[in-house]
Enzyme design. Structure first.
Site, short mmCIF file in Angstrom:
data_model
loop_
_atom_site.label_atom_id
_atom_site.label_comp_id
_atom_site.label_asym_id
_atom_site.label_seq_id
_atom_site.Cartn_x
_atom_site.Cartn_y
_atom_site.Cartn_z
N GLU A 44 41.32 -27.50 39.43
CA GLU A 44 40.57 -27.46 39.41
C GLU A 44 40.90 -27.10 37.75
OE1 GLU A 44 37.74 -26.20 40.28
OE2 GLU A 44 37.88 -25.29 38.02
N CYS A 81 12.22 -12.30 41.30
CA CYS A 81 12.21 -14.01 42.21
C CYS A 81 12.19 -14.08 43.45
CB CYS A 81 13.06 -13.84 41.49
SG CYS A 81 13.92 -16.02 41.65
N ASP A 91 34.83 -32.09 46.29
CA ASP A 91 33.95 -30.59 46.26
C ASP A 91 33.15 -31.21 44.66
OD1 ASP A 91 31.99 -29.53 46.41
OD2 ASP A 91 32.51 -27.68 47.03
N CYS A 100 26.52 -32.09 46.07
CA CYS A 100 25.51 -31.72 45.07
C CYS A 100 24.80 -32.19 45.14
CB CYS A 100 25.99 -30.15 44.52
SG CYS A 100 27.44 -30.80 43.45
N CYS A 122 11.54 -23.11 41.41
CA CYS A 122 11.69 -23.59 42.56
C CYS A 122 10.91 -25.58 42.54
CB CYS A 122 11.23 -22.71 43.08
SG CYS A 122 11.90 -21.44 43.26
N TYR A 162 38.32 -29.67 43.05
CA TYR A 162 37.61 -29.52 42.73
C TYR A 162 36.94 -28.39 43.24
CZ TYR A 162 36.44 -33.94 40.77
OH TYR A 162 36.93 -35.32 40.96
N CYS A 186 6.79 -21.40 37.00
CA CYS A 186 7.57 -21.76 36.67
C CYS A 186 8.90 -22.17 37.05
CB CYS A 186 8.56 -20.31 37.90
SG CYS A 186 10.12 -20.06 38.02
N GLN A 240 29.60 -21.17 45.25
CA GLN A 240 28.67 -21.51 46.13
C GLN A 240 27.02 -20.04 45.76
OE1 GLN A 240 28.57 -23.60 46.85
NE2 GLN A 240 29.78 -24.82 46.96
C1 LIG Z 1 30.96 -27.61 43.16
S1 LIG Z 1 31.72 -27.00 42.15
C2 LIG Z 1 32.72 -26.62 43.78
C3 LIG Z 1 34.20 -25.17 44.02
C4 LIG Z 1 34.43 -25.22 45.15
N1 LIG Z 1 34.87 -26.49 45.77
C5 LIG Z 1 33.45 -24.14 46.22
O1 LIG Z 1 33.67 -24.57 46.82
O2 LIG Z 1 33.09 -23.02 45.63
C6 LIG Z 1 32.99 -28.33 41.29
C7 LIG Z 1 33.89 -27.81 40.33
O3 LIG Z 1 34.46 -28.46 40.04
C8 LIG Z 1 35.21 -28.17 38.37
N2 LIG Z 1 35.42 -28.90 38.58
C9 LIG Z 1 34.51 -30.04 37.28
N3 LIG Z 1 34.56 -30.89 36.66
C10 LIG Z 1 36.32 -31.29 36.72
C11 LIG Z 1 36.94 -32.00 36.70
N4 LIG Z 1 36.61 -33.45 36.75
N5 LIG Z 1 38.46 -31.50 37.77
C12 LIG Z 1 38.66 -30.87 38.53
N6 LIG Z 1 37.10 -29.48 38.61
C13 LIG Z 1 36.37 -29.96 38.17
C14 LIG Z 1 34.08 -26.80 37.93
O4 LIG Z 1 34.54 -25.79 37.48
C15 LIG Z 1 33.69 -26.80 40.00
O5 LIG Z 1 34.44 -25.51 39.64
#
Ligand SMILES: C[S@@+](CC[C@H](N)C(=O)[O-])C[C@H]1O[C@@H](n2cnc3c(N)ncnc32)[C@H](O)[C@@H]1O
Length: 452
Positions: A333, A160, A381, A408, A83, A312, A80, A283
């Protein structure tokens, strides 16, 4: 440096891990990457690919195993692609993640900051609260599970070890029900057939579960299946159908219909409530997300009079968890349903000091700065590709006292930290990896930047 010969066998000791969790061995200084081996192990391996500067090998004999080697707990592990590092004990997995952050921050970006030990999970299994399960029919046999590495062949999985148990139970029932009701299954080569993916999402105590059918078309033959499922699992409070008729690897299409119950499920995170619609980011590991946010808030050390930007922001989680300790929250967002969720969640949590902007961070931030917004703290983020240069430029221009960066992807983290350090004069605080994705090579980390 002499290039080793393809298909030849060599013996060597594993020196380190790549950021993907492959073992690194060297033959006359030429690096070769080998899967499923641990640091310090003596192995015999066959060279399967030899590029100009590095190659790939396959272990053929484990000569001296490491003390941290374990038998992969999942029976599907070696087939798989879900992982990547199960032969590593959980202790070794946490060490690998810390090492990956260190290699990026200090060896690559040369920032010279401390990296703390990885904050791990008490029991690193059955944590995924969202399962995206591709569906296929091969020679008349129905398969639901995960893809083999680097392929679109599905391994039919009954259990899983990283998805929640209730997801496994629902997945197994859906497999039988799809057969019983002879539901048309999507064939990606011919771009024909109906059901593409099954999505299962649940809140932290599995008291609310959402089932999603991603379909190539608007037909809805799922009525009987939903009735049987809901009767057996009354915690299924939402069933949705998302239509994706494109020839694409992207899972979701733009249109979603509710087939049963609510449009969203509701979860609780550090005492705040969050409605989560099917296409919004949330998350996947609840226990570890609480630890990650707690760490982020601890280092931000908010006093109550700050204006924060939560960019984000997804469905608004970080900012709203911080709401009791700040004067104002401005969220940014790009996904519209997530912004809708964030606004609704603010109401749900009785938060009246939050506003949300739909759009790209790199565009909205520039506008906010032009409008004279002066944030004290910015929470960042981003997705794996990190921040856009225009966004970093705006950040440097508006110069908040603190930037809390959750990442991440250590590789884009080091790139962005270096830019903010060099162009914005920020100092980087110690970095803390938090293990959001046990058994996989994915690495999450949090740090803060402050003005010197
Ligand atoms: C890693 S997630 C983090 C979300 C949130 N901070 C959390 O902890 O649940 C990244 C987020 O950024 C958004 N995103 C991606 N590209 C973006 C951009 N250029 N501008 C604003 N948001 C964006 C995605 O839709 C997603 O919701």
């Amino acid at each position: 440096m002499t290039q080793p010969v393809k298909n030849e066998y060599y013996t060597s000791t594993v020196l380190d891990y790549t950021h993907q969790g492959l073992g690194v061995v060297k033959i006359d200084n030429y690096p070769i990457f080998v899967q499923d081996v641990l640091k310090d192990e003596k192995i015999e391996f066959k060279v399967i690919k030899a590029n100009k500067k590095f190659g790939y090998g396959k272990m053929t004999k484990l000569i001296e195993p490491a003390a941290e080697r374990i038998v992969p707990p999942c029976e599907y592990y070696y087939q798989c692609g879900g992982c990547q590092i199960q032969p590593l004990s959980y202790n070794e997995q946490q060490g690998f993640k810390k090492g990956t952050v260190e290699a990026n921050i200090n060896r690559q970006a040369k920032l010279g900051v401390d990296v703390h030990d990885t904050i791990g999970m008490a029991s690193p299994d059955h944590y995924r609260n969202k399962s995206q399960i591709p569906v296929q029919k091969v020679d008349g046999e129905l398969k639901l599970g995960l893809y083999r590495p680097r392929s679109h062949d599905i391994i039919d999985i009954k259990h899983c070890m990283i998805q929640k148990n209730i997801h496994n139970d629902i997945m197994n029932d859906v497999r039988e029900l799809l057969k019983m009701f002879n539901i048309s299954i999507y064939d990606e080569r011919r771009h024909k057939g109906l059901l593409r993916h099954l999505i299962i999402r649940s809140n932290h105590d599995d008291s609310e579960v959402q089932v999603g059918f991603i379909t190539n078309g608007h037909k809805n033959p799922f009525g009987d299946i939903i009735k049987i499922l809901v009767e057996k699992f009354p915690v299924i409070t939402s069933v949705v159908q998302n239509i994706n008729m494109d020839k694409t690897n992207v899972i979701y299409g733009s249109k979603t219909k509710v087939l049963h119950g609510a449009e969203y499920i509701t979860d609780e995170l550090l005492g705040k409530k969050f409605n989560i619609r099917s296409r919004s980011f949330y998350q996947v590991n609840h226990e570890q997300t609480e630890k990650l946010y707690t760490e982020a808030l601890k280092i931000a050390d908010l006093k109550g009079d700050e204006t924060i930007i939560d960019t984000y922001c997804g469905i608004g989680t970080i900012g709203q968890v911080a709401a009791d300790h700040v004067k104002k929250i401005i969220g940014i967002e790009v996904v519209d349903s997530a912004v809708e969720d964030a606004r609704e969640n603010a109401k749900l949590n009785g938060i009246d000091n939050a506003e949300y902007h739909l759009g790209k961070s790199e565009v909205v931030m520039k506008q906010l700065v032009a409008d004279g917004v002066k944030p004290d703290v910015v929470f960042v983020d981003p997705p794996r590709k990190g921040c856009h240069q225009d966004f970093l430029d705006s950040l440097v221009e508006v110069a908040p006292e603190k930037i809390v960066y959750i990442s991440c992807n250590p590789s884009t983290l080091q790139r962005d930290l270096k830019i903010l350090h060099e162009q914005g004069g920020y100092s980087v605080s110690p970095v803390t990896p938090v293990d959001l994705f046990p058994q996989t090579n994915h690495v999450e980390a949090v740090t803060m930047l402050t003005k010197d």
